[in-house]
Design an enzyme around this catalytic site. Structure first.
Site, PDB file in Angstrom:
ATOM      1  N   PHE A 136      -4.245 -17.132 -14.028  1.00 15.26           N
ATOM      2  CA  PHE A 136      -4.134 -16.855 -15.520  1.00 15.26           C
ATOM      3  C   PHE A 136      -5.313 -17.506 -16.564  1.00 15.26           C
ATOM      4  O   PHE A 136      -5.699 -18.552 -16.126  1.00 15.26           O
ATOM      5  CB  PHE A 136      -2.720 -17.668 -16.052  1.00 15.26           C
ATOM      6  CG  PHE A 136      -2.874 -17.194 -17.568  1.00 15.26           C
ATOM      7  CD1 PHE A 136      -2.267 -15.631 -17.937  1.00 15.26           C
ATOM      8  CD2 PHE A 136      -2.873 -17.786 -18.608  1.00 15.26           C
ATOM      9  CE1 PHE A 136      -2.112 -15.486 -19.304  1.00 15.26           C
ATOM     10  CE2 PHE A 136      -2.808 -17.717 -19.803  1.00 15.26           C
ATOM     11  CZ  PHE A 136      -2.297 -16.388 -20.407  1.00 15.26           C
ATOM     12  N   ASP A 148     -11.065 -23.286 -14.401  1.00 15.96           N
ATOM     13  CA  ASP A 148     -10.420 -22.968 -15.594  1.00 15.96           C
ATOM     14  C   ASP A 148      -9.475 -24.167 -15.476  1.00 15.96           C
ATOM     15  O   ASP A 148      -8.168 -24.480 -15.037  1.00 15.96           O
ATOM     16  CB  ASP A 148      -9.666 -21.787 -15.443  1.00 15.96           C
ATOM     17  CG  ASP A 148      -8.692 -21.612 -16.815  1.00 15.96           C
ATOM     18  OD1 ASP A 148      -8.567 -22.595 -17.442  1.00 15.96           O
ATOM     19  OD2 ASP A 148      -8.219 -20.454 -16.983  1.00 15.96           O
ATOM     20  N   LYS A 172      -5.965 -26.389 -24.710  1.00 21.59           N
ATOM     21  CA  LYS A 172      -4.896 -26.636 -24.767  1.00 21.59           C
ATOM     22  C   LYS A 172      -4.868 -28.105 -25.189  1.00 21.59           C
ATOM     23  O   LYS A 172      -4.804 -28.422 -26.305  1.00 21.59           O
ATOM     24  CB  LYS A 172      -4.075 -26.486 -23.512  1.00 21.59           C
ATOM     25  CG  LYS A 172      -3.543 -24.956 -23.242  1.00 21.59           C
ATOM     26  CD  LYS A 172      -2.528 -24.736 -22.202  1.00 21.59           C
ATOM     27  CE  LYS A 172      -1.869 -23.317 -22.545  1.00 21.59           C
ATOM     28  NZ  LYS A 172      -2.491 -22.329 -21.321  1.00 21.59           N
TER      29      LYS A 172
HETATM   30  C1  LIG Z   1      -3.195 -21.241 -21.468  1.00 17.05           C
HETATM   31  C2  LIG Z   1      -4.186 -20.949 -20.472  1.00 17.05           C
HETATM   32  C3  LIG Z   1      -5.316 -20.157 -20.980  1.00 17.05           C
HETATM   33  C4  LIG Z   1      -5.365 -19.361 -22.332  1.00 17.05           C
HETATM   34  O1  LIG Z   1      -5.587 -20.355 -23.446  1.00 17.05           O
HETATM   35  P1  LIG Z   1      -5.106 -19.810 -24.677  1.00 17.05           P
HETATM   36  O2  LIG Z   1      -5.467 -21.114 -25.511  1.00 17.05           O
HETATM   37  O3  LIG Z   1      -3.997 -19.457 -24.855  1.00 17.05           O
HETATM   38  O4  LIG Z   1      -6.172 -18.727 -24.868  1.00 17.05           O
HETATM   39  C5  LIG Z   1      -6.461 -20.032 -19.930  1.00 17.05           C
HETATM   40  N1  LIG Z   1      -6.270 -20.591 -18.670  1.00 17.05           N
HETATM   41  C6  LIG Z   1      -5.323 -21.461 -18.287  1.00 17.05           C
HETATM   42  C7  LIG Z   1      -5.166 -21.723 -17.070  1.00 17.05           C
HETATM   43  C8  LIG Z   1      -4.200 -21.274 -19.150  1.00 17.05           C
HETATM   44  O5  LIG Z   1      -3.258 -22.359 -18.814  1.00 17.05           O
END
Ligand SMILES: *Cc1c(COP(=O)(O)O)cnc(C)c1O
Length: 408
Positions: free
Chosen positions: A139, A224, A253
């Protein structure tokens, strides 16, 4: 009556239906507790989806926000600002990186990273070197590029045509990556622990082999760390414990502790491909967000908080295993610091949302990661007492869903 009263019903009247929140509306938070419109109390194991690393209403964050609010709120990137420069200094001092790009969310940080890997390959190799390899179930956010790199087809369906040149391979399967990578690969993108995908940690041998394959093929490695970063795993960033250093790291986050901010971190040689005018954002590096993020790092990046994460992780895992010993409701409990997933056992698979609703009814907020996994991403400083109270509620919720008398 002049006051506009709002409720869950209002949501259906005025909001786009892309979310489906429960009927309760939280109005106030303190530490790891929340209160709804009716004054009902909840234990917060959700932490705003791995965002509220210092819980709600943390005095250091409130102070930072209020102090900056009295100075300057916004300038845009036509000017730079002190909090952004100071935050970038902190991030570069504490990580492998020596350059930072600020934005407002995880998706934007990844969007920047994915554009940068293409641009870097374009500048240093050829336009043919544009392929991005990512992992199934990954994700990376909800913009068109990030859902395309993400490994969950359901987030792409109906939005085609999507950007091309992206391949997905199974996570933790180095042979699959070896077969897919080539001189056309500009980057491999991975989460050190897949969060939304079900709380699945990368095997350290796999991660090291990914790094080697990237080096052999002159491809950049993007981590990420939007969910795993800023203390979540008991390190400032998860790559430190994995022993594998990426070329680009994305963070969001928890970085703002509840104030929207994202960052892409890299080395100067790679950063050079984002030369003047190539990329940008109006709000990125906003002084309010950067002032709060500085305060977050000052508190989180300390031995007290980071070692507390590992200790609290053990408490969560012990309590989940005790629940499992009685109810046999979990196949497996997986965790990396305070990123915790309990995968439901066979009879309950597909029903994670049911457990979530039962817990909420009893006063506990949690998350799911797909239909089979209960996920917890609490504050890193959640009091032990709140862990125990929350776990008692989870045990009751499990007993309710399983329709058995609660043991003990
Ligand atoms: C939540 C998340 C995102 C997206 O972040 P947003 O602030 O919602 O755009 C991207 N990568 C990972 C691993 C995430 O957990």
């Amino acid at each position: 009556m002049t006051q506009h009263t709002v409720s869950r019903a209002t949501f259906d009247d005025v909001m786009v239906p892309n979310y489906n929140p429960p009927s309760i509306i939280p109005v106030r938070g303190e530490g790891s507790r929340l209160w709804d419109q009716e004054g009902r109390e909840y234990i917060d194991f959700a932490g705003g989806i791995a965002v509220n690393v210092l819980g709600h209403h943390h005095p250091a964050l409130v102070k930072a926000l209020k102090e900056q609010a009295d100075k300057v709120w916004h300038l845009s990137n036509v000017f730079t600002n002190e909090p952004a420069l100071q935050l970038a200094q902190m991030l570069t001092e504490r990580t492998f990186a020596d350059r930072v790009f600020f934005c407002n969310s995880g998706a934007e940080a990844n969007e920047a990273a994915f554009k940068l890997v293409r641009k870097y390959a374009h500048d240093h190799f050829s336009p043919d070197k544009h392929e991005i390899i990512a992992f199934n179930q990954a994700f990376h956010g909800r913009t068109l590029f990030t859902v395309s790199v993400g490994g969950q087809a359901k987030y792409r369906e109906g939005f085609e045509p999507v950007p091309g040149g992206i391949t997905h391979v199974p996570y933790n399967d180095i042979e699959a990556l070896r077969a897919a990578i080539s001189e056309r690969t500009c980057a491999v993108v991975m989460e050190p622990i897949q969060g939304e995908g079900g709380v699945i940690p990368a095997n350290p041998d796999f991660a090291r082999a990914v790094r080697e394959l990237c080096d052999q093929h002159q491809a950049l490695l993007v981590f990420d760390e939007v969910q795993t970063g800023v203390g979540r795993t008991g390190n400032l960033y998860a790559y430190e414990e994995l022993g594998v250093t990426p070329d680009i790291l994305t963070s969001a986050k928890a970085l703002g502790g509840g104030f929207p901010i994202g960052a892409m971190l890299t080395r100067s040689e790679i950063a050079a491909s984002f030369s003047f005018g190539t990329h940008g954002t109006t709000y990125g590096g906003n002084p309010l967000g950067c002032a709060v993020a500085k305060a977050v790092l000052e508190v989180v990046d300390t031995p007290e908080v980071l070692s507390g994460v590992k200790r609290k992780q053990q408490l969560f895992v012990d309590r989940l295993q005790a629940i499992n010993a009685r109810y046999h409701c979990f196949n497996e409990v997986r965790s990396a610091g305070l990123l915790i997933g309990a995968e439901l056992s066979e009879p309950w698979q597909g029903q994670a949302a049911k457990f979530l609703a039962a817990a909420r009814e009893l006063g506990l907020m949690m998350l799911i990661a797909g239909p089979n996994v209960l996920r917890m991403t609490p504050s890193l400083i959640i009091p032990d007492e709140d862990i125990h109270v929350g776990m008692d509620l989870l045990e009751q919720a499990v007993a309710t869903v399983l329709e058995v008398e609660q043991a003990g």
